[in-house]
Design an enzyme around this catalytic site. Structure first.
Site, PDB file in Angstrom:
ATOM      1  N   HIS A 154     -15.570 -24.111   8.402  1.00 40.51           N
ATOM      2  CA  HIS A 154     -16.178 -25.429   8.131  1.00 40.51           C
ATOM      3  C   HIS A 154     -17.464 -25.284   7.304  1.00 40.51           C
ATOM      4  O   HIS A 154     -18.562 -25.632   7.753  1.00 40.51           O
ATOM      5  CB  HIS A 154     -16.458 -26.189   9.436  1.00 40.51           C
ATOM      6  N   GLU A 176     -14.111 -26.360  17.098  1.00 35.01           N
ATOM      7  CA  GLU A 176     -14.848 -25.402  16.250  1.00 35.01           C
ATOM      8  C   GLU A 176     -15.935 -24.716  17.074  1.00 35.01           C
ATOM      9  O   GLU A 176     -16.723 -25.403  17.718  1.00 35.01           O
ATOM     10  CB  GLU A 176     -15.444 -26.135  15.052  1.00 35.01           C
TER      11      GLU A 176
HETATM   12  N1  LIG Z   1     -15.180 -29.372   5.247  1.00 32.09           N
HETATM   13  C1  LIG Z   1     -16.343 -29.961   5.025  1.00 32.09           C
HETATM   14  O1  LIG Z   1     -17.403 -29.331   5.045  1.00 32.09           O
HETATM   15  C2  LIG Z   1     -16.387 -31.420   4.718  1.00 32.09           C
HETATM   16  C3  LIG Z   1     -17.457 -31.912   3.967  1.00 32.09           C
HETATM   17  C4  LIG Z   1     -17.495 -33.260   3.682  1.00 32.09           C
HETATM   18  C5  LIG Z   1     -16.490 -34.104   4.137  1.00 32.09           C
HETATM   19  N2  LIG Z   1     -15.477 -33.596   4.871  1.00 32.09           N
HETATM   20  C6  LIG Z   1     -14.368 -34.491   5.317  1.00 32.09           C
HETATM   21  O2  LIG Z   1     -13.807 -35.117   4.153  1.00 32.09           O
HETATM   22  C7  LIG Z   1     -13.574 -36.487   4.422  1.00 32.09           C
HETATM   23  C8  LIG Z   1     -13.600 -37.286   3.116  1.00 32.09           C
HETATM   24  O3  LIG Z   1     -14.924 -37.350   2.621  1.00 32.09           O
HETATM   25  P1  LIG Z   1     -15.326 -38.362   1.453  1.00 32.09           P
HETATM   26  O4  LIG Z   1     -16.800 -38.236   1.308  1.00 32.09           O
HETATM   27  O5  LIG Z   1     -14.495 -38.169   0.256  1.00 32.09           O
HETATM   28  O6  LIG Z   1     -14.971 -39.752   2.147  1.00 32.09           O
HETATM   29  P2  LIG Z   1     -14.683 -41.141   1.427  1.00 32.09           P
HETATM   30  O7  LIG Z   1     -14.782 -42.157   2.505  1.00 32.09           O
HETATM   31  O8  LIG Z   1     -15.526 -41.298   0.218  1.00 32.09           O
HETATM   32  O9  LIG Z   1     -13.170 -41.014   0.940  1.00 32.09           O
HETATM   33  C9  LIG Z   1     -12.068 -41.113   1.803  1.00 32.09           C
HETATM   34  C10 LIG Z   1     -10.935 -41.822   1.064  1.00 32.09           C
HETATM   35  O10 LIG Z   1      -9.809 -41.878   1.938  1.00 32.09           O
HETATM   36  C11 LIG Z   1      -9.194 -43.165   1.783  1.00 32.09           C
HETATM   37  N3  LIG Z   1      -8.427 -43.467   2.999  1.00 32.09           N
HETATM   38  C12 LIG Z   1      -8.898 -43.764   4.230  1.00 32.09           C
HETATM   39  N4  LIG Z   1      -7.882 -43.966   5.086  1.00 32.09           N
HETATM   40  C13 LIG Z   1      -6.742 -43.792   4.377  1.00 32.09           C
HETATM   41  C14 LIG Z   1      -5.360 -43.859   4.700  1.00 32.09           C
HETATM   42  N5  LIG Z   1      -4.947 -44.142   5.934  1.00 32.09           N
HETATM   43  N6  LIG Z   1      -4.456 -43.605   3.722  1.00 32.09           N
HETATM   44  C15 LIG Z   1      -4.860 -43.334   2.458  1.00 32.09           C
HETATM   45  N7  LIG Z   1      -6.160 -43.266   2.093  1.00 32.09           N
HETATM   46  C16 LIG Z   1      -7.088 -43.487   3.029  1.00 32.09           C
HETATM   47  C17 LIG Z   1     -10.349 -44.119   1.561  1.00 32.09           C
HETATM   48  O11 LIG Z   1      -9.925 -45.323   0.930  1.00 32.09           O
HETATM   49  C18 LIG Z   1     -11.264 -43.272   0.684  1.00 32.09           C
HETATM   50  O12 LIG Z   1     -11.012 -43.470  -0.684  1.00 32.09           O
HETATM   51  C19 LIG Z   1     -14.688 -36.860   5.424  1.00 32.09           C
HETATM   52  O13 LIG Z   1     -14.321 -37.962   6.232  1.00 32.09           O
HETATM   53  C20 LIG Z   1     -14.861 -35.612   6.239  1.00 32.09           C
HETATM   54  O14 LIG Z   1     -14.035 -35.665   7.394  1.00 32.09           O
HETATM   55  C21 LIG Z   1     -15.390 -32.269   5.172  1.00 32.09           C
HETATM   56  O1  LIG Z   2     -23.397 -28.051   8.536  1.00 30.00           O
HETATM   57  C1  LIG Z   2     -22.326 -28.265   8.982  1.00 30.00           C
HETATM   58  O2  LIG Z   2     -21.945 -27.880  10.108  1.00 30.00           O
HETATM   59  C2  LIG Z   2     -21.360 -29.029   8.140  1.00 30.00           C
HETATM   60  O3  LIG Z   2     -21.651 -28.871   6.799  1.00 30.00           O
HETATM   61  C3  LIG Z   2     -21.490 -30.472   8.307  1.00 30.00           C
HETATM   62  O4  LIG Z   2     -21.625 -30.835   9.638  1.00 30.00           O
HETATM   63  C4  LIG Z   2     -20.348 -31.052   7.582  1.00 30.00           C
HETATM   64  O5  LIG Z   2     -19.789 -32.109   8.284  1.00 30.00           O
HETATM   65  P1  LIG Z   2     -18.685 -32.992   7.556  1.00 30.00           P
HETATM   66  O6  LIG Z   2     -19.273 -33.382   6.245  1.00 30.00           O
HETATM   67  O7  LIG Z   2     -17.465 -32.153   7.459  1.00 30.00           O
HETATM   68  O8  LIG Z   2     -18.508 -34.163   8.470  1.00 30.00           O
END
Ligand SMILES: NC(=O)c1ccc[n+]([C@@H]2O[C@H](COP(=O)([O-])OP(=O)(O)OC[C@H]3O[C@@H](n4cnc5c(N)ncnc54)[C@H](O)[C@@H]3O)[C@@H](O)[C@H]2O)c1
Ligand SMILES: O=C(O)[C@H](O)[C@H](O)COP(=O)(O)O
Length: 343
Positions: free
Chosen positions: A283, A265
């Protein structure tokens, strides 16, 4: 007098809130902000944070080779939820704490996921582009009501997506290694991954990226997908094999795809620009003023705890990685992942 702690923030989106920085300064820290406005390359990271006591980490990669050279570092505080970019084992070996911001952007990421779903199904941004270009192009969309959404990863964000889907009158399938009881109140019916792919009109990924989820959705899995379904990935790019995805889009197996996250990114090449049915965002799924402030304050709570010699409230533990490894059949985690930190 003790020397000031140097806190380097690579996080590119502290948002408009000054509160986290003010709190750090009030606690006697010198705060340095990322001068690049994007994640840092390895040499930039070393130059920027070479003498840092604490690192506030955006979506930058922090491999072992870099961690080893940050000689004063005591805490890596992830400004976000995913910690796949950090070599946790190396940090642990060097006695550096790694923390994250669990649930800090849960509601915002779920909102954005629904924004992407609505845009793919109702072609909102396409019609904005068309009308701006003077075209009165009424594109007929697809209803959400009565459709089936498949949520892969029913954790914090997946559950928040289920809550929204219930309001839209959708049937909800869930796939998770852990099946919790609470989400059933939002109508989640747990099933296998292949069954979810077969039955869902809308598939949305909310898994962490680790050894158990990397390339989880590949050519074989995409062959199960109901023709004409759409796929949303606001989690991590590495969960889906991109060659397989390209094929599914080209053959029309997938009617649409939305992606907010990339292996690198910003991405080196313009991703998916030749597809009309793909939405690409930088993102930002979790980024709002409110979530930025929340994440900033969580980061500061963790850094100040370490500075004060206390346990940080939100540590990434070796157990996190251990669990991802044992969920892969046949993988034996190295012993260092199972030793409790304070032993
Ligand atoms: N795009 C964004 O801005 C953004 C923001 C927040 C989070 N994220 C991504 O989203 C992901 C999820 O966030 P969250 O807060 O819901 O996390 P979380 O840990 O609460 O939920 C993840 C879920 O995945 C399940 N899991 C883990 N490994 C697994 C597998 N192999 N098979 C099936 N299920 C599995 C876990 O049991 C859990 O319920 C984060 O790890 C992050 O990478 C991206
Ligand atoms: O501010 C940012 O760049 C993103 O919101 C932050 O880093 C999100 O990260 P993530 O929850 O996907 O790990």
């Amino acid at each position: 007098m003790a020397s000031k702690w140097i806190v380097c923030a690579t996080a590119v989106t502290f948002g408009r809130s000054k509160e986290p920085i003010e709190r750090l300064e009030a606690a006697g820290c010198e705060v340095r902000l990322n001068p690049y406005g994007r994640p840092l390359h390895k040499d930039e990271m070393l130059e920027f944070a070479g003498d840092a006591d604490a690192l506030i980490l955006g979506n930058d990669d922090l491999p072992a080779s870099v961690i080893r050279k940050l000689k004063k570092l005591k805490v890596i505080a992830r400004y976000g939820v995913g910690f796949d970019g950090v070599d946790i084992a190396e940090a642990r070996d060097l006695d550096i704490e790694v923390t994250y911001a669990p649930a800090a952007n849960r509601e915002e990421t779920a909102d954005f996921t629904f924004g992407l779903i609505l845009d793919l199904e109702r072609h909102i941004s396409q019609m904005v582009i068309d009308t701006r270009a003077g075209k009165w192009n009424k594109i007929t969309g697809t209803s959400l009501y009565g459709k089936t959404i498949g949520i892969i990863g029913v954790g914090q964000i997946g559950t928040a997506v289920a809550r929204r889907a219930m309001g839209f009158g959708m049937d909800i399938l869930g796939y998770d290694i852990e099946q919790r009881n609470e989400p059933t109140v939002y109508g989640v019916v747990y099933t296998t991954l292949n069954d979810l792919l077969r039955r869902s009109d809308i598939i949305t990924i909310h898994l962490p990226l680790d050894d158990s989820t990397r390339n989880l959705i590949g050519a074989r899995e995409l062959r199960f997908v109901k023709p004409g379904a759409i796929l949303i990935n606001t989690a991590r790019a590495g969960i889906v094999r991109h060659g397989a995805l390209d094929h599914a889009l080209k053959t029309g197996r997938l009617a649409g795809f939305a992606i907010d996250v990339f292996g690198q990114e910003p991405p080196e090449h313009q991703p998916y620009y030749d597809y009309d049915n793909v939405l690409v965002t930088p993102h930002v799924a979790g980024n709002t003023t409110e979530a930025s402030r929340r994440m900033g304050n969580i980061v500061v709570d963790n850094i100040l705890a370490v500075k004060d010699g206390a346990d940080p409230p939100d540590p990434v533990t070796p157990q996190h990685l251990y669990e991802s490894m044992i969920s892969m059949s046949g993988t034996t985690p190295p012993a260092k992942f199972i030793v409790p930190r304070n032993e």
